[in-house]
Scaffold this active site. Structure first.
Site, PDB file in Angstrom:
ATOM      1  N   PHE A 114       0.825  -1.228   0.000  1.00  0.00           N
ATOM      2  CA  PHE A 114       0.000   0.000   0.000  1.00  0.00           C
ATOM      3  C   PHE A 114       0.850   1.265   0.000  1.00  0.00           C
ATOM      4  CE2 PHE A 114      -3.997  -1.921   2.273  1.00  0.00           C
ATOM      5  CZ  PHE A 114      -4.300  -2.621   1.126  1.00  0.00           C
ATOM      6  N   THR A 176       0.031  -6.039   3.873  1.00  0.00           N
ATOM      7  CA  THR A 176      -0.086  -5.231   5.087  1.00  0.00           C
ATOM      8  C   THR A 176      -0.356  -6.207   6.216  1.00  0.00           C
ATOM      9  OG1 THR A 176      -0.888  -3.266   3.926  1.00  0.00           O
ATOM     10  CG2 THR A 176      -1.451  -3.439   6.258  1.00  0.00           C
TER      11      THR A 176
HETATM   12  C1  FMN Z   1       1.944  -4.673  -9.048  1.00  0.00           C
HETATM   13  C2  FMN Z   1       0.571  -4.961  -8.505  1.00  0.00           C
HETATM   14  C3  FMN Z   1       0.000  -4.087  -7.578  1.00  0.00           C
HETATM   15  C4  FMN Z   1      -1.271  -4.346  -7.078  1.00  0.00           C
HETATM   16  N1  FMN Z   1      -1.819  -3.464  -6.173  1.00  0.00           N
HETATM   17  C5  FMN Z   1      -3.088  -3.682  -5.723  1.00  0.00           C
HETATM   18  C6  FMN Z   1      -3.708  -2.772  -4.843  1.00  0.00           C
HETATM   19  O1  FMN Z   1      -3.152  -1.715  -4.497  1.00  0.00           O
HETATM   20  N2  FMN Z   1      -4.953  -3.071  -4.378  1.00  0.00           N
HETATM   21  C7  FMN Z   1      -5.619  -4.213  -4.742  1.00  0.00           C
HETATM   22  O2  FMN Z   1      -6.746  -4.433  -4.317  1.00  0.00           O
HETATM   23  N3  FMN Z   1      -5.064  -5.073  -5.616  1.00  0.00           N
HETATM   24  C8  FMN Z   1      -3.827  -4.837  -6.100  1.00  0.00           C
HETATM   25  N4  FMN Z   1      -3.276  -5.733  -6.980  1.00  0.00           N
HETATM   26  C9  FMN Z   1      -4.037  -6.950  -7.338  1.00  0.00           C
HETATM   27  C10 FMN Z   1      -4.801  -6.779  -8.638  1.00  0.00           C
HETATM   28  O3  FMN Z   1      -5.784  -5.774  -8.544  1.00  0.00           O
HETATM   29  C11 FMN Z   1      -5.501  -8.118  -9.005  1.00  0.00           C
HETATM   30  O4  FMN Z   1      -6.451  -8.421  -7.998  1.00  0.00           O
HETATM   31  C12 FMN Z   1      -4.518  -9.269  -9.099  1.00  0.00           C
HETATM   32  O5  FMN Z   1      -3.285  -8.850  -9.645  1.00  0.00           O
HETATM   33  C13 FMN Z   1      -5.059 -10.407  -9.964  1.00  0.00           C
HETATM   34  O6  FMN Z   1      -5.287  -9.993 -11.290  1.00  0.00           O
HETATM   35  P1  FMN Z   1      -4.223 -10.254 -12.478  1.00  0.00           P
HETATM   36  O7  FMN Z   1      -3.845 -11.710 -12.404  1.00  0.00           O
HETATM   37  O8  FMN Z   1      -4.948  -9.902 -13.728  1.00  0.00           O
HETATM   38  O9  FMN Z   1      -3.065  -9.372 -12.204  1.00  0.00           O
HETATM   39  C14 FMN Z   1      -1.995  -5.500  -7.496  1.00  0.00           C
HETATM   40  C15 FMN Z   1      -1.413  -6.361  -8.440  1.00  0.00           C
HETATM   41  C16 FMN Z   1      -0.162  -6.106  -8.946  1.00  0.00           C
HETATM   42  C17 FMN Z   1       0.430  -7.043  -9.970  1.00  0.00           C
END
Ligand code: FMN
Length: 364
Positions: A114, A176
């Site tokens: 975060f 976190t």
């Molecule tokens: C670099 C990075 C930062 C992320 N930061 C957050 C975040 O701040 N809050 C959150 O809810 N999910 C965060 N996620 C999770 C994504 O929103 C998503 O739930 C997760 O990556 C699965 O989707 P994907 O496989 O398409 O990446 C983050 C993912 C990545 C890769």
């Protein structure tokens, strides 16, 4: 423009540290492309949580954490954008390096923790574009050092209700310490009571802003029973399934990087996240809609999420490996699938495979 330059630029971006490449991408998006995209196929339109989405493909939280480029992302063809996670106070997050690519697995591990410019700075940006149209939701989280974490969520609801389309209450980041404990039944119940109360208090000024809960894919099915029960009792507007996983599937090929601490996302998350989505869908029994996230990297994967129970989808990691053109590709594949099946819209396919999926062997 970005579409044209991308094949040239992406290999160079890959030479950079993952977080530096991301900063560069955000900067590039501040100079929006001149090309106006064709309007979306009307069959891709989705109505959910009282909002009209032009198409079901959303940018997942974490890409535009500080709300710097939501309108550029909408112009590039996303049906909606989730900015954040935003915390009330600015905080730096974990020490770098904290984002790692696993190219052979098309996966990412992050332990950003975060990093946020804080609510005031993000509010200024969102207030400045509040009348710009387009669906922009905000993902909210608690400060690491906060003593009353639920109060952080309440404060963020009060702050942002007038300027966002929806809230995503993030109780599922693995980075976190202790945050995922908010998913425990008793604490979850208190969280929902206070969050829904804050939303109700804001409704005179801001209307009824939808509240969605973003959960982890690592829950046991008993924990999921409790969460869905609580969400239904408190009448939340939807759930997002889900966040990154702390699991490390044995099939991962980038074994050295796989040992980094943090949440895994991308292709290796697909099976688990889709199964949890189907498990959630059968428990929700139509009480509210679901957003499916985790490992979507093609039209086929997007369709599988929809058939598992999602009426909207989000993605992030696959964009690192395939670029923003993926968004147009997924939309066109979904349009073709609807046409082939003579379906009038996405809603005809939502949950079609959910029951069958929950009977399959548990994915590893
Ligand atoms: C670099 C990075 C930062 C992320 N930061 C957050 C975040 O701040 N809050 C959150 O809810 N999910 C965060 N996620 C999770 C994504 O929103 C998503 O739930 C997760 O990556 C699965 O989707 P994907 O496989 O398409 O990446 C983050 C993912 C990545 C890769």
């Amino acid at each position: 423009m970005i579409g044209l330059l991308e094949p040239l630029v992406r290999p160079l971006l890959r030479l950079l540290d993952a977080e530096d490449a991301h900063r560069l991408a955000i900067h590039a998006l501040k100079f929006p492309p001149f090309v106006k995209l064709a309007a979306d196929d009307p069959r891709l339109a989705v109505r959910a949580f009282g909002l009209n989405f032009p198409n079901p493909v959303g940018m997942a939280a974490g890409f535009d954490k500080h709300a710097e480029v939501p309108d550029a992302l909408l112009r590039l063809g996303f049906g909606f954008v989730e900015v954040g996670t935003v915390t009330p106070q600015p905080q730096a997050g974990n020490p770098r390096p904290r984002v790692f690519r696993l190219p052979r697995d098309e996966a990412v591990i992050n332990r950003l923790g975060f990093n946020s410019v804080g609510a005031d700075a993000v509010l200024r940006r969102l207030a400045a574009r509040a009348n710009a149209g387009g669906i922009v939701g905000i993902n909210v989280g608690a400060n690491r050092e906060s003593i009353d974490r639920i109060a952080d969520y309440v404060r963020l609801i009060e702050t942002f209700a007038p300027v966002v389309s929806y809230f995503s209450v993030n109780i599922s980041s693995p980075n976190t310490p202790g945050l995922r404990e908010l998913q425990q039944a008793k604490i979850f119940d208190e969280l929902l009571a206070r969050v829904m109360d804050a939303r109700a208090r804001m409704s005179r000024e801001a209307g009824t802003t939808p509240v969605l809960i973003k959960i982890a894919p690592d829950l046991t099915l008993n924990e999921l029973d409790d969460l869905v029960g609580g969400a239904r009792r408190h009448r939340v507007d939807g759930m997002i399934i889900g966040n990154t996983t702390v699991a490390r599937p044995p099939t991962l090929r980038d074994q050295a990087t796989a040992r980094e601490a943090g949440g895994l996302s991308g292709r290796p998350l697909f099976a688990l996240a889709t199964r949890m989505l189907a498990e959630t869908y059968v428990r929700v029994e139509g009480a509210f809609p679901l957003i499916g996230v985790g490992g979507i990297d093609s039209g086929e994967a997007a369709l599988a999420k929809i058939r598992a129970g999602a009426c909207l989808i989000q993605l992030y990691s696959a964009l690192v490996f395939h670029g923003l053109r993926l968004v147009a590709g997924i939309k066109s594949d979904l349009s073709n699938a609807l046409r082939r099946g003579a379906h009038a819209g996405i809603d005809e396919l939502v949950g079609a495979d959910a029951a069958a999926m929950t009977a399959e062997k548990w994915p590893i």
